[in-house]
Enzyme design. Structure first.
Site, PDB file in Angstrom:
ATOM      1  CB  CYS A   2      -0.912   0.001   1.211  1.00  0.00           C
ATOM      2  SG  CYS A   2      -1.906  -1.494   1.369  1.00  0.00           S
ATOM      3  N   GLY A  28      -1.364   1.021  -5.008  1.00  0.00           N
ATOM      4  CA  GLY A  28      -2.633   0.413  -4.642  1.00  0.00           C
ATOM      5  C   GLY A  28      -3.780   1.020  -5.403  1.00  0.00           C
ATOM      6  CG  ASN A 102       3.408  -0.337   2.610  1.00  0.00           C
ATOM      7  OD1 ASN A 102       2.906  -1.335   2.108  1.00  0.00           O
ATOM      8  ND2 ASN A 102       4.588   0.134   2.258  1.00  0.00           N
ATOM      9  N   GLY A 103       2.366  -2.862   4.708  1.00  0.00           N
ATOM     10  CA  GLY A 103       3.165  -4.006   5.109  1.00  0.00           C
ATOM     11  C   GLY A 103       2.300  -5.216   5.379  1.00  0.00           C
ATOM     12  CE1 TYR A 244       5.037  -4.414 -12.021  1.00  0.00           C
ATOM     13  CE2 TYR A 244       4.270  -4.301  -9.755  1.00  0.00           C
ATOM     14  CZ  TYR A 244       4.007  -4.289 -11.111  1.00  0.00           C
ATOM     15  OH  TYR A 244       2.721  -4.122 -11.545  1.00  0.00           O
TER      16      TYR A 244
END
Length: 470
Positions: A2, A28, A102-103, A244
């Protein structure tokens, strides 16, 4: 993977949060949310879809305040339901609390059970709510938010970068291994946290530094304050950010992602030169790699696939069918650039193999004579438990096939993945400070159900510090 943002700015934060989230949209596409605090009350809006769809000028004007947090969601844990849209907001003892994360935690189930037995009620299926409940539970016994976050970090296992808003103060903290990125920026009238530096750039701000692994940073009316909560034996920055996920113009833990990818492309030529007439990227993820390959090989760079810029990222679409159907809509071959040509096709990674096969089939149908696939990541052989949605080996084409068998599956003339050694050299971070679990099956934290220590590397331990303000 995210995207999170936290901003304190005297000029107001709703529109800056919107622009920052827009810059992080690649992280996201499922949902977006913003929470702000106006000094007395919490203002919030969350919705499914892209940032531009979730917010209107009228909605943003209603999100008043000079401090706020924002989130764009890419699901790794938790279902695609409205309840899971972040930031999560709580009101308790006349305090307003918001969190964006995020994670991916690897001990969510155990922690959830522990706090349910204490009487906590969970309204979502995400690990973010677990983090929030630990902090709020501790705040019920102590008025000190930093002690609450310290206790929380001691309990968490896995990857996390988080921003928390408690009334008019912002906090950001990062796991001791630094798996997920998080940085600090200076705005015209304040400061901000963001998953990537491009969000700071979007506001014409200045990148100050990364939040250090294990660090807690506070932003209040007096500026920035730092507390080192934990120190680990190593770091484990996510290698897939460089391959990426991060935008190419981001600076992640001191490295410009574009430069790393360009260097990887050059090393791809050194490892596997091809007798070709043009170098073509899979846009946009393969562009920097292809430029590096072209510069090193002196084979002309030529776009032979045109991208529909209104399409999202197929890798993070929620179902395989959606990913497959999106390929032809997303990419269109330029026949005059392909007819009778031998082409080096450069992309960042091969995950399931379906997209690569469809692209190569399109190029061959458009007249390409030979298609030499060159991939900017080593073969992805293992699932990620720390924030990338690759949950099973069954989905990963390289987990059970050799490179030659993968080549046959995707129908390329030749295929070469960058070696791990050259990848690490191009990124410029020591191998011991990168998480390469998806490439090697060797993870920086213990994963239940995985081989305990497949690479003979010790699991990292973290030492938690007493409070030290700097």
């Amino acid at each position: 993977m995210c995207g999170i943002v936290g901003i304190m700015d005297a000029g107001g934060v709703s529109f800056p949060l919107y622009y920052a989230l827009y810059a992080l949209q690649h992280r996201g596409q499922e949902s977006a949310g913003i929470s702000t605090f106006d000094g007395t009350k919490l203002c919030k809006h969350k919705a499914e879809g892209l940032v531009a769809d979730a917010f209107t000028p009228g909605i943003l004007q209603g999100l008043i305040g000079t401090v706020g947090v924002g989130h764009v969601r890419y699901p790794t844990t938790g279902a695609n339901v409205p309840e899971n849209i972040q930031p999560f907001n709580f009101l308790f003892r006349e305090h307003a609390f918001s969190i964006a994360h995020n994670g991916n935690l690897v001990n969510t189930t155990a922690l959830r059970k522990e706090y349910e037995e204490k009487g906590q009620i969970f309204c979502t299926t995400t690990d973010t709510e677990v983090i929030a409940n630990i902090i709020v539970d501790q705040l019920a016994n102590s008025a000190n938010i930093e002690d609450a976050i310290r206790l929380c970090m001691q309990k968490l296992q896995g990857s996390y970068s988080a921003v928390v808003m408690l009334d008019g103060v912002l906090y950001a903290f990062r796991d001791p291994l630094g798996i997920k990125p998080l940085c600090i920026g200076k705005t015209k009238e304040g400061y901000m946290f963001a998953s990537e530096s491009v969000a700071i750039d979007a506001l014409n701000g200045t990148l100050l530094r990364d939040v250090a692994p294990g660090e807690l940073v506070r932003i209040d009316q007096d500026g920035l304050h730092s507390t080192q909560i934990a120190v680990a034996e190593r770091r484990a920055h996510c290698v897939f950010e460089y391959i990426y996920f991060a935008r190419a113009d981001s600076i992640i833990d001191g490295s410009l992602v574009y430069d790393a990818r360009r260097k990887i492309g050059a090393k791809l030529f050194e490892e596997a030169p091809a007798d070709a007439e043009t170098v073509c990227p899979v846009p946009d993820s393969g562009t920097a790699y292809a430029i590096g390959y072209s510069q090193k090989s002196r084979v002309p760079f030529m776009e032979s696939l045109m991208k529909n810029r209104y399409m999202g990222r197929t890798f993070i679409m929620p179902t395989q069918k959606e990913r497959e159907n999106a390929v032809r809509i997303k990419l269109n071959p330029i026949k005059k650039h392909l007819e009778g040509k031998s082409v080096v096709l450069v992309d960042d990674s091969i995950v399931r193999g379906t997209t690569s096969r469809r692209i190569i089939e399109m190029m061959r149908d458009a007249g390409a004579r030979e298609i030499h696939a060159r991939i900017g990541s080593p073969a992805i052989k293992a699932p990620c438990y720390l924030g990338v949605d690759m949950p099973t080996r069954k989905e990963l084409i390289a987990s059970s096939l050799t490179e030659e068998e993968v080549r046959e599956q995707i129908t390329a003339t030749t295929l070469h993945h960058i070696s791990i050694k050259e990848l690490i050299e191009a990124i410029g971070i020591d191998e011991q400070n990168l998480c390469t679990g998806c490439l090697t099956g060797c993870y920086p934290v213990r994963i239940e159900g995985e081989v305990a220590n497949p690479c003979s590397v010790k699991f990292s331990k973290s030492t938690f510090q007493s409070r030290l303000e700097t």
